[in-house]
Structures are given as C-alpha cells and as structure tokens.
Design a protein around this motif. Sequence first.
Motif, PDB file in Angstrom:
ATOM      1  N   MET A  69       0.845  -1.200   0.000  1.00  0.00           N
ATOM      2  CA  MET A  69       0.000   0.000   0.000  1.00  0.00           C
ATOM      3  C   MET A  69       0.878   1.247   0.000  1.00  0.00           C
ATOM      4  O   MET A  69       1.951   1.278   0.590  1.00  0.00           O
ATOM      5  CB  MET A  69      -0.913   0.008   1.231  1.00  0.00           C
ATOM      6  CG  MET A  69      -1.907  -1.135   1.250  1.00  0.00           C
ATOM      7  SD  MET A  69      -3.048  -1.024  -0.152  1.00  0.00           S
ATOM      8  CE  MET A  69      -4.012  -2.506   0.091  1.00  0.00           C
ATOM      9  N   GLY A  70       0.394   2.289  -0.635  1.00  0.00           N
ATOM     10  CA  GLY A  70       1.143   3.525  -0.672  1.00  0.00           C
ATOM     11  C   GLY A  70       1.313   4.143   0.700  1.00  0.00           C
ATOM     12  O   GLY A  70       2.296   4.852   0.955  1.00  0.00           O
ATOM     13  N   SER A  71       0.353   3.879   1.594  1.00  0.00           N
ATOM     14  CA  SER A  71       0.428   4.416   2.949  1.00  0.00           C
ATOM     15  C   SER A  71       1.187   3.495   3.900  1.00  0.00           C
ATOM     16  O   SER A  71       1.273   3.778   5.097  1.00  0.00           O
ATOM     17  CB  SER A  71      -0.984   4.651   3.493  1.00  0.00           C
ATOM     18  OG  SER A  71      -1.706   3.420   3.530  1.00  0.00           O
ATOM     19  N   GLY A  72       1.740   2.385   3.366  1.00  0.00           N
ATOM     20  CA  GLY A  72       2.449   1.425   4.205  1.00  0.00           C
ATOM     21  C   GLY A  72       3.816   1.928   4.621  1.00  0.00           C
ATOM     22  O   GLY A  72       4.246   3.032   4.268  1.00  0.00           O
ATOM     23  N   SER A  73       4.510   1.091   5.363  1.00  0.00           N
ATOM     24  CA  SER A  73       5.827   1.471   5.864  1.00  0.00           C
ATOM     25  C   SER A  73       6.834   1.571   4.717  1.00  0.00           C
ATOM     26  O   SER A  73       6.642   1.009   3.638  1.00  0.00           O
ATOM     27  CB  SER A  73       6.314   0.442   6.887  1.00  0.00           C
ATOM     28  OG  SER A  73       6.553  -0.799   6.260  1.00  0.00           O
ATOM     29  N   GLU A  74       7.899   2.288   4.974  1.00  0.00           N
ATOM     30  CA  GLU A  74       8.924   2.466   3.944  1.00  0.00           C
ATOM     31  C   GLU A  74       9.566   1.143   3.559  1.00  0.00           C
ATOM     32  O   GLU A  74       9.913   0.928   2.396  1.00  0.00           O
ATOM     33  CB  GLU A  74       9.981   3.435   4.458  1.00  0.00           C
ATOM     34  CG  GLU A  74      11.048   3.780   3.439  1.00  0.00           C
ATOM     35  CD  GLU A  74      12.025   4.806   3.949  1.00  0.00           C
ATOM     36  OE1 GLU A  74      13.104   4.954   3.334  1.00  0.00           O
ATOM     37  OE2 GLU A  74      11.723   5.460   4.959  1.00  0.00           O
ATOM     38  N   ALA A  75       9.707   0.239   4.517  1.00  0.00           N
ATOM     39  CA  ALA A  75      10.330  -1.058   4.243  1.00  0.00           C
ATOM     40  C   ALA A  75       9.488  -1.887   3.281  1.00  0.00           C
ATOM     41  O   ALA A  75      10.015  -2.518   2.357  1.00  0.00           O
ATOM     42  CB  ALA A  75      10.552  -1.818   5.544  1.00  0.00           C
ATOM     43  N   THR A  76       8.171  -1.911   3.473  1.00  0.00           N
ATOM     44  CA  THR A  76       7.311  -2.702   2.592  1.00  0.00           C
ATOM     45  C   THR A  76       7.297  -2.107   1.183  1.00  0.00           C
ATOM     46  O   THR A  76       7.294  -2.841   0.193  1.00  0.00           O
ATOM     47  CB  THR A  76       5.872  -2.769   3.126  1.00  0.00           C
ATOM     48  OG1 THR A  76       5.370  -1.436   3.313  1.00  0.00           O
ATOM     49  CG2 THR A  76       5.818  -3.496   4.453  1.00  0.00           C
ATOM     50  N   ARG A  77       7.282  -0.789   1.069  1.00  0.00           N
ATOM     51  CA  ARG A  77       7.311  -0.161  -0.258  1.00  0.00           C
ATOM     52  C   ARG A  77       8.634  -0.443  -0.974  1.00  0.00           C
ATOM     53  O   ARG A  77       8.678  -0.541  -2.201  1.00  0.00           O
ATOM     54  CB  ARG A  77       7.091   1.354  -0.146  1.00  0.00           C
ATOM     55  CG  ARG A  77       5.716   1.740   0.392  1.00  0.00           C
ATOM     56  CD  ARG A  77       5.393   3.188   0.049  1.00  0.00           C
ATOM     57  NE  ARG A  77       6.416   4.106   0.539  1.00  0.00           N
ATOM     58  CZ  ARG A  77       6.407   4.670   1.737  1.00  0.00           C
ATOM     59  NH1 ARG A  77       5.402   4.416   2.585  1.00  0.00           N
ATOM     60  NH2 ARG A  77       7.369   5.504   2.097  1.00  0.00           N
ATOM     61  N   ALA A  78       9.705  -0.604  -0.208  1.00  0.00           N
ATOM     62  CA  ALA A  78      11.022  -0.833  -0.808  1.00  0.00           C
ATOM     63  C   ALA A  78      11.152  -2.229  -1.406  1.00  0.00           C
ATOM     64  O   ALA A  78      11.810  -2.411  -2.433  1.00  0.00           O
ATOM     65  CB  ALA A  78      12.116  -0.601   0.225  1.00  0.00           C
ATOM     66  N   VAL A  79      10.519  -3.237  -0.792  1.00  0.00           N
ATOM     67  CA  VAL A  79      10.688  -4.614  -1.257  1.00  0.00           C
ATOM     68  C   VAL A  79       9.584  -5.055  -2.214  1.00  0.00           C
ATOM     69  O   VAL A  79       9.723  -6.070  -2.894  1.00  0.00           O
ATOM     70  CB  VAL A  79      10.745  -5.609  -0.066  1.00  0.00           C
ATOM     71  CG1 VAL A  79      11.900  -5.277   0.853  1.00  0.00           C
ATOM     72  CG2 VAL A  79       9.436  -5.621   0.706  1.00  0.00           C
ATOM     73  N   ALA A  80       8.483  -4.304  -2.283  1.00  0.00           N
ATOM     74  CA  ALA A  80       7.356  -4.708  -3.128  1.00  0.00           C
ATOM     75  C   ALA A  80       7.622  -4.375  -4.589  1.00  0.00           C
ATOM     76  O   ALA A  80       8.304  -3.400  -4.910  1.00  0.00           O
ATOM     77  CB  ALA A  80       6.077  -4.014  -2.670  1.00  0.00           C
ATOM     78  N   GLN A  81       7.091  -5.230  -5.492  1.00  0.00           N
ATOM     79  CA  GLN A  81       7.178  -4.948  -6.921  1.00  0.00           C
ATOM     80  C   GLN A  81       6.131  -3.933  -7.374  1.00  0.00           C
ATOM     81  O   GLN A  81       6.330  -3.219  -8.344  1.00  0.00           O
ATOM     82  CB  GLN A  81       7.001  -6.236  -7.740  1.00  0.00           C
ATOM     83  CG  GLN A  81       8.185  -7.172  -7.742  1.00  0.00           C
ATOM     84  CD  GLN A  81       8.178  -8.098  -6.548  1.00  0.00           C
ATOM     85  OE1 GLN A  81       7.160  -8.270  -5.897  1.00  0.00           O
ATOM     86  NE2 GLN A  81       9.331  -8.678  -6.245  1.00  0.00           N
TER      87      GLN A  81
END
Length: 297
Positions: A69-81
């Motif tokens: 999600m765009g509002s998620g943590s920076e770590a999840t945005r970094a590893v997601a495709q």
Amino acid sequence: DTVDARSLPADQAGMAKALDENTVFGRVTPQQKRDMVGALQSHGHTVAMTGDGVNDVLALKDADIGVSMGSGSEATRAVAQIVLLNNSFSTLPSVVAEGRRVIGNITRVASLFLVKTVYSVLLAVLVVCFQIEYPFLPRHLTLLSTLTIGVPAFFLALAPNKERARPHFVRRVMRYAIPGGVVAGTATFVTYMIARHYYTGSGALDAETSSATLTLFLVSMWVLAIIARPYTWWRVCLVAAMGAAFLLVLVVPWLQEFFALKLVGASMPWTAVGIAAVAAVALEFLWRWVDRRFPCD
C-alpha cells in the motif's frame, strides 16, 4: 472457518497441505507468512503477497509478486514490486490487464521480426552456396518490410490484448519464427531459381526479382494473418489494407517503376502465386504441429 496459525505444522509439506485445505488463518507470525509463501511455491503456485507493515516484509520479499500500500511502511514499499499509491485493490485488475497486453503484443511483434531474420539469413546462405545474385534490391526489402512488418507491428504492439500471459517467451517466439522463416525463405528461393531459368534476355533480372518479391510478400502476409489471430474486425482490416497497398504498387505505373517491380507474362507470376499457396499450407501444418508437439503452457 478461521484456522489458528499456531496449530499449523512446522514442516513445509504439512503446511502446504493445510494451505490447500483452508483459506483463512489467524494469529500468523511474520516467519509463518514467509513459510506460507514458500509452501505454496513448493506446490508450483505463483504467489502474490499484499501488506503494509514491517511484519509483512519477509513474505513480500519472497513472494513472486509483492504488493504494498502507498500508505504502508517504507520497508514494505522498498521490497514490493507494485505499490498501490491510492491504497485501493481495485487498481490491480487494470495492472494485470496492462501486463498481459504488453507481454502478448511483444510476443506477436517479436514473431514477425524474427521470421524476417530467419528468412534473410537463409536466403543469404543459399545465394552464397549457389553463387548467384541476391534476389532483392533494397527498395524491394523496404516495400516488404513496411507492409508485412513495420506498419502491422505498430498497430499490433499498441492494440488491447486480454490473453493470459504464458511462460517461456523465447521458446514460444522461436518455435513460430524458425519454421515460418524457413518456409518463407525456401519458397522465395525456389521461385527465384525457376524464374532464372524461365526468363532470358534483357530485363530478365527485374522479372526474376519481381517474381521472388511476389512470393515472399504472399508468404509473409500469411505469416501476418496467422500471428494476427484471433481475428477482430480491425485485424482483418489491417491484413486486407496491407494486401491492398501491395496491389496498388503493382497496378500504378510510377509505383512499379519506383519499386522496380516488373511482372512479365502470366505463367511465371502465377507460378509464384502457386508456390506461395503451397508455402501457406505448409505454414499452417507446421505451426499446428508445433503447437501440439512442443506446448509451452
């Protein structure tokens, strides 16, 4: 019913079985999320993982497709495709449709271009082996490439395409391109050799190359007609328009002169058409046989 994740087996095989039998799991730890992804992958599944917190990072990283999600943590945005900037799952169908369009259209266009590569190489080798002139002038190749590859590829690459994406891209393209190129090159060379023995005297070279150009165009058009399947109204119009454009070149005198096309008599041009028809039947047979013999799904 919801299954308590604390009761799940620790081994991968047991967890995979539990995942096949149930759909909802509660109290799942970050490590168990990662193990679930691995267990599903061990059974041949393509796994997508969604999440917005740090606890989801391990599973997102191991999944085939990680969606954050765009509002998620920076770590999840970094590893997601994929990052959903609007935080809405309703965006995903359009993302999948765009991916299918790109993959499907690239497959079609790549097949067109590689067919040309194969028959060009084959004709070059045959010309060297038989010690004869190359059967085409640059203007012939310009006409052929424009009508059978350039213009059709432009429309096919941008067209909507909802076909499901399939694996083994290179194998699927080559299994069509190689037989298509070999048949096109062989038919063209046979026509050229017959024309060399048929025509004599001044202007024979123009008549010979024109017959070879006619055969190659017709075979290439059949390749285009096969690649354009399944047919829609605009694909039928595209194929018909390319055929009409070549016919226009044959009937307009100044276009004939510009592209150096000179079909002399009736016997040899009809022989060229007949060879192209035989090649088209061979293409249909070969491509259907390849689909059955070497499936890529």
